[in-house]
Write an enzyme that holds these catalytic residues in place. Structure first.
Site, PDB file in Angstrom:
ATOM      1  CE  LYS A 298      -2.121  -1.166   3.863  1.00 40.44           C
ATOM      2  NZ  LYS A 298      -1.458  -2.465   4.120  1.00 40.44           N
TER       3      LYS A 298
ATOM      4  NE  ARG B 266      -4.947  -1.582   9.874  1.00 43.25           N
ATOM      5  CZ  ARG B 266      -3.875  -1.165   9.203  1.00 43.25           C
ATOM      6  NH1 ARG B 266      -3.895  -0.084   8.500  1.00 43.25           N
ATOM      7  NH2 ARG B 266      -2.777  -1.873   9.254  1.00 43.25           N
TER       8      ARG B 266
ATOM      9  NE  ARG C 136       7.607  -2.381   6.360  1.00 44.87           N
ATOM     10  CZ  ARG C 136       6.285  -2.313   6.445  1.00 44.87           C
ATOM     11  NH1 ARG C 136       5.593  -1.761   5.463  1.00 44.87           N
ATOM     12  NH2 ARG C 136       5.662  -2.799   7.486  1.00 44.87           N
TER      13      ARG C 136
ATOM     14  NE  ARG D 204       5.846  -0.351  10.088  1.00 47.41           N
ATOM     15  CZ  ARG D 204       4.734  -0.382   9.351  1.00 47.41           C
ATOM     16  NH1 ARG D 204       4.724   0.205   8.170  1.00 47.41           N
ATOM     17  NH2 ARG D 204       3.652  -0.995   9.779  1.00 47.41           N
TER      18      ARG D 204
ATOM     19  NE  ARG E 121       1.815  -5.083  11.072  1.00 49.11           N
ATOM     20  CZ  ARG E 121       2.895  -4.823  10.327  1.00 49.11           C
ATOM     21  NH1 ARG E 121       4.080  -5.266  10.690  1.00 49.11           N
ATOM     22  NH2 ARG E 121       2.764  -4.131   9.223  1.00 49.11           N
TER      23      ARG E 121
HETATM   24  P1  AP5 Z   1       4.792  -1.578   1.895  1.00 48.76           P
HETATM   25  O1  AP5 Z   1       4.494  -0.762   0.696  1.00 48.76           O
HETATM   26  O2  AP5 Z   1       5.500  -0.919   3.006  1.00 48.76           O
HETATM   27  O3  AP5 Z   1       3.457  -2.331   2.398  1.00 48.76           O
HETATM   28  P2  AP5 Z   1       2.174  -1.813   3.164  1.00 48.76           P
HETATM   29  O4  AP5 Z   1       1.000  -2.442   2.540  1.00 48.76           O
HETATM   30  O5  AP5 Z   1       2.198  -0.329   3.268  1.00 48.76           O
HETATM   31  O6  AP5 Z   1       2.407  -2.505   4.576  1.00 48.76           O
HETATM   32  P3  AP5 Z   1       2.271  -1.927   6.040  1.00 48.76           P
HETATM   33  O7  AP5 Z   1       3.028  -2.841   6.954  1.00 48.76           O
HETATM   34  O8  AP5 Z   1       2.616  -0.472   6.103  1.00 48.76           O
HETATM   35  O9  AP5 Z   1       0.751  -2.119   6.293  1.00 48.76           O
HETATM   36  P4  AP5 Z   1       0.025  -2.153   7.611  1.00 48.76           P
HETATM   37  O10 AP5 Z   1      -1.345  -1.943   7.127  1.00 48.76           O
HETATM   38  O11 AP5 Z   1       0.259  -3.299   8.469  1.00 48.76           O
HETATM   39  O12 AP5 Z   1       0.699  -0.960   8.450  1.00 48.76           O
HETATM   40  P5  AP5 Z   1       0.234   0.512   8.805  1.00 48.76           P
HETATM   41  O13 AP5 Z   1       1.416   1.357   8.856  1.00 48.76           O
HETATM   42  O14 AP5 Z   1      -0.905   0.900   7.968  1.00 48.76           O
HETATM   43  O15 AP5 Z   1       5.635  -2.852   1.402  1.00 48.76           O
HETATM   44  C1  AP5 Z   1       6.095  -3.848   2.331  1.00 48.76           C
HETATM   45  C2  AP5 Z   1       7.479  -4.366   1.902  1.00 48.76           C
HETATM   46  O16 AP5 Z   1       7.346  -5.065   0.653  1.00 48.76           O
HETATM   47  C3  AP5 Z   1       8.524  -3.279   1.657  1.00 48.76           C
HETATM   48  O17 AP5 Z   1       9.786  -3.750   2.069  1.00 48.76           O
HETATM   49  C4  AP5 Z   1       8.506  -3.063   0.142  1.00 48.76           C
HETATM   50  O18 AP5 Z   1       9.749  -2.617  -0.354  1.00 48.76           O
HETATM   51  C5  AP5 Z   1       8.163  -4.468  -0.359  1.00 48.76           C
HETATM   52  N1  AP5 Z   1       7.346  -4.457  -1.592  1.00 48.76           N
HETATM   53  C6  AP5 Z   1       6.344  -3.585  -1.900  1.00 48.76           C
HETATM   54  N2  AP5 Z   1       5.799  -3.897  -3.108  1.00 48.76           N
HETATM   55  C7  AP5 Z   1       6.483  -5.002  -3.548  1.00 48.76           C
HETATM   56  C8  AP5 Z   1       6.383  -5.810  -4.736  1.00 48.76           C
HETATM   57  N3  AP5 Z   1       5.487  -5.541  -5.706  1.00 48.76           N
HETATM   58  N4  AP5 Z   1       7.243  -6.846  -4.860  1.00 48.76           N
HETATM   59  C9  AP5 Z   1       8.152  -7.124  -3.883  1.00 48.76           C
HETATM   60  N5  AP5 Z   1       8.300  -6.406  -2.744  1.00 48.76           N
HETATM   61  C10 AP5 Z   1       7.464  -5.349  -2.576  1.00 48.76           C
HETATM   62  O19 AP5 Z   1      -0.323   0.288  10.291  1.00 48.76           O
HETATM   63  C11 AP5 Z   1       0.539   0.013  11.364  1.00 48.76           C
HETATM   64  C12 AP5 Z   1      -0.246  -0.110  12.663  1.00 48.76           C
HETATM   65  O20 AP5 Z   1      -0.893   1.135  12.953  1.00 48.76           O
HETATM   66  C13 AP5 Z   1      -1.381  -1.132  12.667  1.00 48.76           C
HETATM   67  O21 AP5 Z   1      -0.926  -2.421  12.988  1.00 48.76           O
HETATM   68  C14 AP5 Z   1      -2.302  -0.552  13.737  1.00 48.76           C
HETATM   69  O22 AP5 Z   1      -1.827  -0.837  15.024  1.00 48.76           O
HETATM   70  C15 AP5 Z   1      -2.182   0.932  13.498  1.00 48.76           C
HETATM   71  N6  AP5 Z   1      -3.181   1.411  12.533  1.00 48.76           N
HETATM   72  C16 AP5 Z   1      -2.950   1.944  11.305  1.00 48.76           C
HETATM   73  N7  AP5 Z   1      -4.091   2.258  10.672  1.00 48.76           N
HETATM   74  C17 AP5 Z   1      -5.096   1.921  11.531  1.00 48.76           C
HETATM   75  C18 AP5 Z   1      -6.514   1.982  11.447  1.00 48.76           C
HETATM   76  N8  AP5 Z   1      -7.143   2.451  10.353  1.00 48.76           N
HETATM   77  N9  AP5 Z   1      -7.219   1.537  12.510  1.00 48.76           N
HETATM   78  C19 AP5 Z   1      -6.623   1.069  13.625  1.00 48.76           C
HETATM   79  N10 AP5 Z   1      -5.291   0.968  13.748  1.00 48.76           N
HETATM   80  C20 AP5 Z   1      -4.516   1.383  12.713  1.00 48.76           C
HETATM   81 MG    MG Z   2       2.337   1.076   4.845  1.00 49.89          MG
END
Ligand code: AP5
Ligand code: MG
Ligand code: ZN
Length: 217
Positions: free
Chosen positions: A13, A88, A127, A160, A171
């Site tokens: 994402k 979410r 990552r 992270r 997660r």
């Molecule tokens: P990346 O692009 O970083 O993936 P992502 O989908 O953004 O993954 P996240 O871990 O950020 O998602 P998440 O939803 O768990 O975390 P968030 O920060 O939102 O890519 C991942 C890796 O893969 C990278 O190394 C990249 O280089 C590689 N990659 C990317 N594309 C690729 C491809 N095509 N091929 C190969 N490799 C690739 O949330 C974190 C925490 O915050 C949650 O756990 C929760 O506690 C809280 N939180 C956030 N939002 C909410 C909400 N709405 N409600 C409640 N709690 C929330």
């Molecule tokens: Mg992200």
């Protein structure tokens, strides 16, 4: 253009959002990034969010909805926005619906990135993120040309705190239980577009732009 980018942790994402928001010239709204910034700055929001994030749980809906509502009311969101990692839960999606109605706007599209669990585990545990500019790398799939430093700004790369194997597994379970129901939710509204997320970053970006273009007619 008002878009939601959905998908499990590690689906790409953030990676796709960086590209799309530059291309479409709209703000990138990531609740995860907002929480991480608050944690770094040790604000009351950060202190509360950290308790949940460290174990891979979701931050309570009331808190999350509040910060998104505030953010969407800012002037730069008038030209559109991309939501990354929000909503979410069904309660968050319902609250977003109300907020958008109050603002008098509608969502254009919900893009859902599809990636299998094994690939997600590998992506998350490998990552690395730049401490200074936030650029995202992967030790195998997208290494920095500058080795242990960021190739864009020479900043230090870090892992992270929620990208450890144990937290990642939690997660992914939380996603299945609380967020996956949103796929059907947005499908019913006729807004969902599934995109294969197991291709290269460039191929996925191209597919998303193609699909957005054709949906706009
Ligand atoms: P990346 O692009 O970083 O993936 P992502 O989908 O953004 O993954 P996240 O871990 O950020 O998602 P998440 O939803 O768990 O975390 P968030 O920060 O939102 O890519 C991942 C890796 O893969 C990278 O190394 C990249 O280089 C590689 N990659 C990317 N594309 C690729 C491809 N095509 N091929 C190969 N490799 C690739 O949330 C974190 C925490 O915050 C949650 O756990 C929760 O506690 C809280 N939180 C956030 N939002 C909410 C909400 N709405 N409600 C409640 N709690 C929330
Ligand atoms: Mg992200
Ligand atoms: Zn950097």
């Amino acid at each position: 253009m008002r878009i939601i980018l959905m998908g499990p942790p590690g689906a790409g994402k953030g990676t796709q959002a960086d590209f799309l928001t530059k291309e479409l010239k709209i703000p990138h709204i990531s609740t995860g990034e907002m929480f991480r910034k608050a944690v770094k700055e040790n604000t009351p929001l950060g202190i509360e969010a950290k308790r949940y994030m460290d174990s891979g749980q979701l931050v309570p809906d009331a808190v999350t909805v509040g910060i998104v509502k505030e953010r969407l009311a800012e002037a730069d969101c008038q030209k559109g926005f991309l939501l990354d990692g929000f909503p979410r839960t069904v309660a968050q999606a319902d609250a977003l619906d109300v907020t958008l109605r109050e603002l008098g706007v509608k969502l254009n599209q919900v893009i859902n990135l599809l990636v299998g669990r094994d690939a997600l585990l590998q992506r998350l545990t490998g990552r690395r993120v730049c401490k200074s500019c936030g650029a995202t790398y992967h030790v195998l799939y997208n290494p920095s040309a500058a080795g242990q430093k960021c190739q864009l700004c020479q900043g230090e790369l870090y892992q992270r705190s929620d990208d450890t194997e144990a937290t990642v597994a939690n997660r992914l379970d939380v996603y299945e239980q609380q967020t996956a129901p949103l796929v059907a939710y947005y499908e019913k509204k006729g807004l969902l577009l599934n995109i294969a997320g197991n291709e290269t970053v460039e191929a996925i970006a191209e597919n998303i732009l193609k699909v957005l273009g054709s949906e706009q007619g």
